[in-house]
Design a protein around this motif. Structure first.
Motif, PDB file in Angstrom:
ATOM      1  N   ILE A  73       1.333  91.487-165.075  1.00 22.85           N
ATOM      2  CA  ILE A  73       0.991  92.878-164.747  1.00 22.85           C
ATOM      3  C   ILE A  73       1.915  93.823-165.505  1.00 22.85           C
ATOM      4  N   PRO A  74       1.342  94.735-166.316  1.00 22.83           N
ATOM      5  CA  PRO A  74       2.185  95.672-167.079  1.00 22.83           C
ATOM      6  C   PRO A  74       2.788  96.743-166.171  1.00 22.83           C
ATOM      7  N   ASP A  75       3.862  97.355-166.647  1.00 20.62           N
ATOM      8  CA  ASP A  75       4.491  98.420-165.867  1.00 20.62           C
ATOM      9  C   ASP A  75       3.659  99.701-165.943  1.00 20.62           C
ATOM     10  N   ASP A  76       4.039 100.693-165.140  1.00 14.14           N
ATOM     11  CA  ASP A  76       3.262 101.931-165.047  1.00 14.14           C
ATOM     12  C   ASP A  76       3.228 102.695-166.370  1.00 14.14           C
ATOM     13  N   ALA A  77       4.323 102.692-167.107  1.00 15.17           N
ATOM     14  CA  ALA A  77       4.365 103.417-168.379  1.00 15.17           C
ATOM     15  C   ALA A  77       3.367 102.817-169.377  1.00 15.17           C
ATOM     16  N   THR A  78       3.287 101.506-169.413  1.00 13.27           N
ATOM     17  CA  THR A  78       2.346 100.842-170.318  1.00 13.27           C
ATOM     18  C   THR A  78       0.914 101.125-169.903  1.00 13.27           C
ATOM     19  N   LEU A  79       0.644 101.039-168.601  1.00 15.37           N
ATOM     20  CA  LEU A  79      -0.707 101.336-168.128  1.00 15.37           C
ATOM     21  C   LEU A  79      -1.099 102.775-168.432  1.00 15.37           C
ATOM     22  N   ALA A  80      -0.167 103.706-168.243  1.00  9.16           N
ATOM     23  CA  ALA A  80      -0.454 105.111-168.538  1.00  9.16           C
ATOM     24  C   ALA A  80      -0.748 105.307-170.020  1.00  9.16           C
ATOM     25  N   GLU A  81       0.018 104.638-170.887  1.00 11.33           N
ATOM     26  CA  GLU A  81      -0.209 104.764-172.326  1.00 11.33           C
ATOM     27  C   GLU A  81      -1.555 104.153-172.727  1.00 11.33           C
ATOM     28  N   VAL A  82      -1.916 103.033-172.103  1.00 11.29           N
ATOM     29  CA  VAL A  82      -3.211 102.402-172.384  1.00 11.29           C
ATOM     30  C   VAL A  82      -4.346 103.331-171.969  1.00 11.29           C
TER      31      VAL A  82
END
Length: 110
Positions: free
Chosen positions: A66-75
């Motif tokens: 599971i990616p972190d929130d920053a990665t999910l936001a960037e995606v």
């Protein structure tokens, strides 16, 4: 002005003009909006949308993937900018999954 000086001026002048034109085009040419030139803050993701993306990733991936929130936001931002290939590359680099698993997750994200 001698013939040699005139020849040197004529041979160097156009090259310098082309180099300056290329530099000006690179700095101020098309593809750069006023926001990019001023360095405005990047858009943010709605926290509810981010929470939904996190829960979808939690049901689709293994706990260690599971990616972190920053990665999910960037995606999510990359998808909003209509750059799905960049979003897939970023997500795949962070979760270490196959391309098909990554695409499946991307298709399910809000």
């Amino acid at each position: 002005m001698s013939t040699t000086e005139l020849g040197l001026l004529l041979s160097v002048g156009p090259v310098a003009l082309i180099a300056l034109s290329a530099l000006a085009f690179r700095l101020f040419g098309p593809g750069r909006s006023a926001k990019q030139l001023t360095g405005s803050a990047p858009p943010t993701i709605d926290p509810v949308r981010l929470e939904l993306a996190r829960s979808i990733a939690g049901t689709t991936l293994a706990p260690h993937q599971i990616p972190d929130d920053a990665t999910l936001a960037e995606v999510l931002l990359l998808r909003d900018q209509r750059k799905p290939t960049h979003a897939a590359k970023l997500l795949r680099a962070h979760i270490g999954a196959s391309l098909s698993e990554t695409r499946r997750l991307l298709d399910r994200l809000p």
